[in-house]
Write a protein that holds these residues in place. Structure first.
Motif, short mmCIF file in Angstrom:
data_model
loop_
_atom_site.label_atom_id
_atom_site.label_comp_id
_atom_site.label_asym_id
_atom_site.label_seq_id
_atom_site.Cartn_x
_atom_site.Cartn_y
_atom_site.Cartn_z
N CYS A 10 0.81 -1.23 0.00
CA CYS A 10 0.00 0.00 0.00
C CYS A 10 0.84 1.27 0.00
O CYS A 10 0.35 2.35 0.35
CB CYS A 10 -0.99 0.01 1.17
SG CYS A 10 -2.14 -1.37 1.17
N GLY A 12 2.25 2.55 -2.75
CA GLY A 12 2.10 3.23 -4.04
C GLY A 12 3.13 2.82 -5.07
O GLY A 12 3.37 3.55 -6.04
N THR A 15 1.52 2.29 -8.59
CA THR A 15 1.08 3.59 -9.09
C THR A 15 2.27 4.40 -9.57
O THR A 15 2.23 5.02 -10.64
CB THR A 15 0.32 4.35 -7.98
OG1 THR A 15 -0.80 3.56 -7.57
CG2 THR A 15 -0.15 5.71 -8.45
N TYR A 16 3.35 4.36 -8.81
CA TYR A 16 4.56 5.09 -9.20
C TYR A 16 5.12 4.56 -10.52
O TYR A 16 5.46 5.34 -11.42
CB TYR A 16 5.62 4.95 -8.09
CG TYR A 16 6.90 5.67 -8.41
CD1 TYR A 16 7.07 6.99 -8.07
CD2 TYR A 16 7.95 5.01 -9.05
CE1 TYR A 16 8.26 7.66 -8.36
CE2 TYR A 16 9.13 5.66 -9.35
CZ TYR A 16 9.28 6.99 -9.01
OH TYR A 16 10.45 7.64 -9.31
N ARG A 106 -4.55 3.40 3.57
CA ARG A 106 -4.81 2.93 2.20
C ARG A 106 -5.30 1.49 2.20
O ARG A 106 -6.17 1.13 1.40
CB ARG A 106 -3.54 3.05 1.36
CG ARG A 106 -3.11 4.46 1.09
CD ARG A 106 -1.78 4.49 0.37
NE ARG A 106 -1.29 5.85 0.19
CZ ARG A 106 -0.12 6.14 -0.37
NH1 ARG A 106 0.69 5.17 -0.80
NH2 ARG A 106 0.25 7.40 -0.49
#
Length: 137
Positions: A10, A12, A15-16, A106
């Motif tokens: 969680c 990221g 996403t990164y 998250r």
């Protein structure tokens, strides 16, 4: 260039990588591999899928390191040997660490599978031992 993205669940990491990888860069993401191999549950693959995904991930990492292809490897907690191999391959490291409270928030917000909270807490209690001479971004 090989980029290894490290951090707790969680944090990221995926996403990164989605935001920074370019078309043609290889992306090695265990969760994506598990889904491609038959897991219907995000972040919680059945045993046979998990084992196969793990082996496929290792093969992909070996291949991009040997070929020196532009690649992004998402690796939550690399071992000391894996860290040494990444460093020897000239990889750069991106450490995603928004803090335990944000990761737990998250986790709850994303309705992550049971056990994720424990894995987050474990990551912070026993973070990977990143090499002091490895540049961290």
């Amino acid at each position: 260039m090989l980029t290894v993205v490290v951090g707790p669940p969680c944090a990221g990491k995926s996403t990164y990588v989605r935001a920074h990888a370019r078309d043609g860069d290889v992306t090695v993401d265990y969760d994506a591999i598990a889904r491609a191999l038959g897991s219907r549950r995000d972040h919680e693959a059945p045993r046979a899928v998990a084992d196969t995904a793990s082996r496929a991930r290792d093969a992909a990492v070996s291949r991009v390191m040997a070929k020196r292809w532009p690649a992004w490897v998402i690796h939550s907690r690399p071992s000391a040997d894996q860290i040494a191999a990444y460093r020897d391959a000239g990889a750069r490291l991106v450490l995603m660490d928004p803090g335990i409270d944000e990761c737990l928030r998250r986790c709850a917000e994303d309705s992550r599978p049971p056990g994720t909270e424990a894995r987050i807490r474990d990551w912070y209690e026993r973070p990977p031992q990143l090499a002091a001479d490895w540049s961290i971004q």
